[in-house]
Design an enzyme around this catalytic site. Sequence first.
Site, PDB file in Angstrom:
ATOM      1  N   ASP A  95       0.867  -1.212  -0.220  1.00 20.22           N
ATOM      2  CA  ASP A  95       0.070   0.056   0.115  1.00 20.22           C
ATOM      3  C   ASP A  95       0.859   1.206   0.089  1.00 20.22           C
ATOM      4  OD1 ASP A  95      -2.424   1.478   0.563  1.00 20.22           O
ATOM      5  OD2 ASP A  95      -3.210  -0.022   1.732  1.00 20.22           O
ATOM      6  N   ASP A 196      -3.245   4.482  -2.274  1.00 19.63           N
ATOM      7  CA  ASP A 196      -4.101   5.162  -1.414  1.00 19.63           C
ATOM      8  C   ASP A 196      -4.710   6.496  -1.957  1.00 19.63           C
ATOM      9  OD1 ASP A 196      -5.353   4.991   1.440  1.00 19.63           O
ATOM     10  OD2 ASP A 196      -4.346   6.874   1.728  1.00 19.63           O
ATOM     11  N   GLU A 248      -7.112   3.426  -5.540  1.00 20.12           N
ATOM     12  CA  GLU A 248      -8.122   3.932  -4.603  1.00 20.12           C
ATOM     13  C   GLU A 248      -8.824   5.108  -5.085  1.00 20.12           C
ATOM     14  OE1 GLU A 248      -9.653   4.245   0.060  1.00 20.12           O
ATOM     15  OE2 GLU A 248      -8.151   5.065  -0.788  1.00 20.12           O
ATOM     16  N   HIS A 322     -10.856  -2.450   4.564  1.00 22.66           N
ATOM     17  CA  HIS A 322     -10.750  -2.036   5.847  1.00 22.66           C
ATOM     18  C   HIS A 322     -11.597  -1.083   6.279  1.00 22.66           C
ATOM     19  CE1 HIS A 322      -8.123  -0.080   3.577  1.00 22.66           C
ATOM     20  NE2 HIS A 322      -7.723   0.908   4.621  1.00 22.66           N
ATOM     21  N   ASP A 323     -11.966  -0.304   5.450  1.00 26.18           N
ATOM     22  CA  ASP A 323     -12.703   0.900   5.582  1.00 26.18           C
ATOM     23  C   ASP A 323     -14.329   0.783   5.682  1.00 26.18           C
ATOM     24  OD1 ASP A 323     -10.301   2.542   5.618  1.00 26.18           O
ATOM     25  OD2 ASP A 323     -10.564   2.731   3.561  1.00 26.18           O
TER      26      ASP A 323
HETATM   27  O1  TEU Z   1      -9.320   5.853   2.640  1.00 32.57           O
HETATM   28  C1  TEU Z   1      -9.900   6.709   1.844  1.00 32.57           C
HETATM   29  C2  TEU Z   1     -11.167   7.277   2.154  1.00 32.57           C
HETATM   30  O2  TEU Z   1     -11.448   8.590   1.669  1.00 32.57           O
HETATM   31  C3  TEU Z   1     -12.168   6.569   2.735  1.00 32.57           C
HETATM   32  O3  TEU Z   1     -12.302   5.167   2.663  1.00 32.57           O
HETATM   33  C4  TEU Z   1     -12.432   6.895   4.280  1.00 32.57           C
HETATM   34  O4  TEU Z   1     -11.955   5.863   5.261  1.00 32.57           O
HETATM   35  C5  TEU Z   1     -13.886   7.132   4.430  1.00 32.57           C
HETATM   36  O5  TEU Z   1     -14.338   7.597   3.415  1.00 32.57           O
HETATM   37  C6  TEU Z   1     -13.991   8.142   5.559  1.00 32.57           C
HETATM   38  O6  TEU Z   1     -15.301   8.226   5.742  1.00 32.57           O
HETATM   39  C7  TEU Z   1      -7.932   5.601   2.651  1.00 32.57           C
HETATM   40  C8  TEU Z   1      -7.546   4.233   3.323  1.00 32.57           C
HETATM   41  O7  TEU Z   1      -7.999   3.351   2.974  1.00 32.57           O
HETATM   42  C9  TEU Z   1      -8.091   4.853   4.829  1.00 32.57           C
HETATM   43  O8  TEU Z   1      -8.130   3.744   5.697  1.00 32.57           O
HETATM   44  C10 TEU Z   1      -7.263   5.749   5.106  1.00 32.57           C
HETATM   45  O9  TEU Z   1      -7.670   6.091   6.566  1.00 32.57           O
HETATM   46  C11 TEU Z   1      -7.313   6.987   4.177  1.00 32.57           C
HETATM   47  O10 TEU Z   1      -7.153   6.678   2.773  1.00 32.57           O
HETATM   48  C12 TEU Z   1      -6.183   8.131   4.585  1.00 32.57           C
HETATM   49  O11 TEU Z   1      -4.955   7.697   4.200  1.00 32.57           O
END
Ligand code: TEU
Length: 546
Positions: A95, A196, A248, A322-323
């Site tokens: 990542d 990311d 992403e 994971h989100d």
């Molecule tokens: O996530 C990006 C992101 O905008 C979302 O998935 C976010 O967690 C959610 O919309 C918030 O409401 C990426 C990563 O996958 C995440 O774990 C990180 O926290 C984020 O970027 C910052 O690096």
Amino acid sequence: MSKKDKIVYQIYPKSYQDTNHDGWGDIQGVISRLDYLQELGINYIWFNPMIVSPQKDNGYDVADYRQFDPRYGTMEDFEELAREAKKRGIDIMFDMVFNHTSTEHEWFQKALAGDEKYKKYYIFKKGKAPGVPPNNWQSKFAGSAWEYVEKFDEWYLHLFDKTQADLDWTNPEVRRECADIVNYWRSKGVHGFRFDVINLISKKSFEDDPNNYDGRQFYTDGPREHEYLKELNLSSFGNDPEHLTVGEMSSTTIENCIQYAGDDCNELDMVFSFHHLKVDYKNQMKWELQPADFMSLKKLFNKWQIGMQEANAWNALFWNCHDQPRSVSRFGDDKKYRRESAKMLAAALHMMRGTPYIYQGEEIGMPNAYFTDIHQYVDVESINIYAVLLQQGKTEEEVIHILQERSRDNARTPMQWDDSENGGFSDVKPWLQSASSYKDINVKNELAAKDSIFRFYQKLIKMRKEMPIVQEGLFYPLLEEDEKIFAYERKYQDESLICVNNFYPETATFTLPLEGYEVILSNYEDVTVSDTMELRPYETIVLYKK
Ligand code: TEU
Ligand code: CA
């Protein structure tokens, strides 16, 4: 490189397997589970960041891009992991978090110390007036997206937590540093990269959002995005014929994605887009609940499948990461029809055109954690929004209910291996408490079950590896107006594959010309093919004809 026969399994290393009794997953823990992953059949693992980080956002706040956090292990551990994975036909994806660094990163520390070179790595701006930030943008984790630095009488931009300072990609030095980091990991034998929030790196301008929204229209899919990605490709992973890359993409569009992941665009191999995971957001608001809108979900899948296919571009397919809260809790029924709905969701996704991603625990139908107390939560986003929602006048009970449905911690609880303490993840208190469901829902039980979800995933994976139609076939939507069924056909040469999925706990009837088709996969016994068929609750059927 073919992305078409890949099945990626996502590991959240902090929660996979602890081996040295600190309640924290580690590289040796992953090594100890490689046989399990080989049995599942996946051929790629994407790891969430394991590098040095103060863990304010669990590794997405990077303090050193080239060192493992010792809590995960050492470079030697990683080399062993890569070797052992390779032996089992598994490659590794890392990542890359390039939109921002931790404020503890050396670059930011030098910037704060007044080093002009490094100050230019970040986005510092004057406020509008004393005490007023440069604009009204909101951080994705609540509050202003700007943090004041008294020493400079300036503010720095952070689209995420205030400890995650945005990098300034207009600075060629920053772009060179990022390419160097990719090349560093390439030199360690890593061929896969997940970038990311990579579509947020090009900021269009720094004006106020006129709609008093979060400002995303000024930093999403910005004007120099494609240029930056082509440059990164050319100066790093693009030189590796075996690379596998995924971006992403936050709040993106098909128009942009056909360039990010188009066959001849020299940007990325595929994209994660999130529109289908917002169909249960009321008015597009993450913290407002509504039941998933099935018709929107289905329209979005059809639209993205066709839109990307017509432009020779490639989707990543996923329900979980994971989100996101757990898909079986969100789009299925994690109680009465847990096995049926988990399998239906799996087939509906895996038979589409694109590269499927499986998030740890999905293959055993892990549900949401359903924590009942705010102290059980760890995620910075959940903790921030808890305070905001209470302040807005919601009751404690309402807020906890929202977090039970939406918190990222639902995905992050320890992997459930067996029914021993902490689900076999660790013999000491885990960094994030295990979900109580581990007593029943765990790998050990799932491997033994007659109607195992794991075995169903195994079959889907095998089909993708072995069947050109699953890899290459074109996608055509079916039964578009049906209000309970998501169905589509894949076509390849003289073959046809039809996947029919009932998204509801009631029966659903459909009519399609199915003469000559045979059932190659389903989640119920005894399916008889005919032109009019009745699907049982959450039934999925995959039909094939040559
Ligand atoms: O996530 C990006 C992101 O905008 C979302 O998935 C976010 O967690 C959610 O919309 C918030 O409401 C990426 C990563 O996958 C995440 O774990 C990180 O926290 C984020 O970027 C910052 O690096
Ligand atoms: Ca450990």
